[in-house]
Design a protein around this motif. Structure first.
Motif, PDB file in Angstrom:
ATOM      1  N   LEU A  66      -3.006   9.899   1.540  1.00  0.00           N
ATOM      2  CA  LEU A  66      -3.030   9.772   2.992  1.00  0.00           C
ATOM      3  C   LEU A  66      -2.647   8.335   3.355  1.00  0.00           C
ATOM      4  CD1 LEU A  66      -6.440  11.629   3.504  1.00  0.00           C
ATOM      5  CD2 LEU A  66      -4.155  12.572   3.847  1.00  0.00           C
ATOM      6  N   ASP A  67      -1.556   8.184   4.105  1.00  0.00           N
ATOM      7  CA  ASP A  67      -1.093   6.834   4.478  1.00  0.00           C
ATOM      8  C   ASP A  67      -1.403   6.598   5.955  1.00  0.00           C
ATOM      9  OD1 ASP A  67       0.056   4.362   4.516  1.00  0.00           O
ATOM     10  OD2 ASP A  67       2.014   4.990   3.753  1.00  0.00           O
ATOM     11  N   GLU A  68      -2.505   5.934   6.226  1.00  0.00           N
ATOM     12  CA  GLU A  68      -2.964   5.655   7.593  1.00  0.00           C
ATOM     13  C   GLU A  68      -2.897   6.893   8.490  1.00  0.00           C
ATOM     14  OE1 GLU A  68      -1.627   2.030   9.375  1.00  0.00           O
ATOM     15  OE2 GLU A  68      -0.867   1.350   7.458  1.00  0.00           O
ATOM     16  N   PRO A  69      -3.522   7.989   8.058  1.00  0.00           N
ATOM     17  CA  PRO A  69      -3.341   9.242   8.804  1.00  0.00           C
ATOM     18  C   PRO A  69      -4.007   9.214  10.176  1.00  0.00           C
ATOM     19  CG  PRO A  69      -5.040   9.522   7.144  1.00  0.00           C
ATOM     20  CD  PRO A  69      -4.443   8.160   6.925  1.00  0.00           C
ATOM     21  N   LYS A  73       0.825  -1.215   0.000  1.00  0.00           N
ATOM     22  CA  LYS A  73       0.000   0.000   0.000  1.00  0.00           C
ATOM     23  C   LYS A  73       0.860   1.267   0.000  1.00  0.00           C
ATOM     24  CE  LYS A  73      -2.103  -1.228   3.853  1.00  0.00           C
ATOM     25  NZ  LYS A  73      -1.364  -2.475   4.154  1.00  0.00           N
ATOM     26  N   SER A  74       1.837   1.307   0.903  1.00  0.00           N
ATOM     27  CA  SER A  74       2.702   2.498   0.946  1.00  0.00           C
ATOM     28  C   SER A  74       3.542   2.584  -0.333  1.00  0.00           C
ATOM     29  CB  SER A  74       3.611   2.458   2.165  1.00  0.00           C
ATOM     30  OG  SER A  74       2.835   2.478   3.338  1.00  0.00           O
ATOM     31  N   THR A  75       3.928   1.428  -0.845  1.00  0.00           N
ATOM     32  CA  THR A  75       4.685   1.413  -2.101  1.00  0.00           C
ATOM     33  C   THR A  75       3.841   2.010  -3.228  1.00  0.00           C
ATOM     34  OG1 THR A  75       5.847  -0.568  -1.365  1.00  0.00           O
ATOM     35  CG2 THR A  75       5.908  -0.096  -3.716  1.00  0.00           C
TER      36      THR A  75
END
Ligand SMILES: Nc1ncnc2c1ncn2[C@@H]1O[C@H](COP(=O)(O)OP(=O)(O)OP(=O)(O)O)[C@@H](O)[C@H]1O
Ligand SMILES: [Mg+2]
Length: 261
Positions: free
Chosen positions: A166-169, A47-49
């Motif tokens: 937004l990465d797990e904000p 996901k972050s990738t």
């Protein structure tokens, strides 16, 4: 209409060609301008990738990504980002943390001198939307974790990005603060209509906020399913207790469990 974000057969391998890790495998995804997408999936599924590739922070191994009609070749500048940890600068107060991107990112940077007062007003408006009026002069160490996270979301929006990543904000927040911020994010999205890609572990959050939920699996990182979320907006928080909501929630949960074993 052309998609705003277009992944065309994208693969991304970290490390060497032979024994490197295939973090994204054959990803095809089109996101419309103004659409709100959520990505869910087990830890390590890429996901972050996916976010790093979209914003040009990591090059793809094959395939291509287009953002805002341009092929991604390096860092994309129409993007705002916020992460699980707020990453505010401790020596800057709230308002100056929010204003930071305008001092760094073009075209606003070159207008900084002339438009300073307008920028400060925009920062105050954003802080008001997330209930932080009165905290403008405080420093990060005088704010709670949830307040810092709100500041960091304002900072990601101040340059009016067309794309918000937004990465797990909200991952580190308690349930009540998290729900408040869902509502604030929905308001911001309805007012400004950026395209949003939200990575989250929280299926409720994904279903409440998104138009479409993308489900990823690991080894190799790939998209296995997607679920269209039909509810009208603005969505009340009580929707999350609705039976139709519950059905979609369960269906996504099942799909994630299937790919997690
Ligand atoms: N810079 C890197 N170099 C090498 N491998 C990496 C790098 N970044 C991530 N990886 C690997 O790529 C895979 C996908 O990582 P990624 O961070 O995209 O997962 P994720 O879905 O965001 O996980 P989480 O939900 O835990 O945040 C993982 O196996 C990870 O170890
Ligand atoms: Mg991640």
């Amino acid at each position: 209409m052309q998609p705003f974000v277009d992944f065309d057969n994208v693969s991304l391998r970290y490390g060497g060609e032979e024994n490197g890790l295939l973090a994204l495998s054959d990803i095809n995804l089109k996101v419309k301008e103004g659409e709100f997408i959520a990505i869910v999936g087990p830890s390590g599924c890429g996901k972050s990738t996916f976010l790093k590739a979209t914003t040009g922070l990591w090059p793809v191994t094959s395939g291509s990504i287009t953002v805002n009609q341009e092929k991604v070749r390096g860092p994309v500048n129409c993007v705002g980002m916020a992460f699980q940890n707020p990453t505010l600068l401790p020596w800057r107060n709230t308002i100056n943390n929010v204003l930071l991107p305008l001092e760094v990112v073009q075209p606003q940077r070159s207008m900084w001198g002339r438009k300073r007062q307008d920028y400060i007003q925009s920062a105050k408006d954003l802080l008001e939307m997330v209930n932080l009026t009165g905290s403008e002069e405080k420093f990060p160490w005088q704010l709670s974790g949830g307040m810092q996270q709100r500041v960091s979301i304002c900072r990601s929006l101040i340059h009016e990005p067309k794309l918000l990543m937004l990465d797990e904000p909200f991952g580190a927040l308690d349930m009540f603060t998290r729900e408040d911020l869902w509502v604030a994010l929905q308001d911001i999205w309805l007012k400004k209509r950026p395209t949003i890609i939200l990575v989250t572990h929280d299926i409720r959050e994904a279903v409440y906020l998104a138009d479409r939920v993308i489900i990823m699996a690991a080894r190799p990182g790939r998209i296995v399913a997607e679920e269209v979320i039909p509810f009208e907006r603005p969505r009340p928080l009580s929707l999350t207790f609705d039976s139709e909501f519950g059905k979609i929630f369960s269906s996504i949960r099942e799909k994630i469990t299937e790919v997690s074993v």
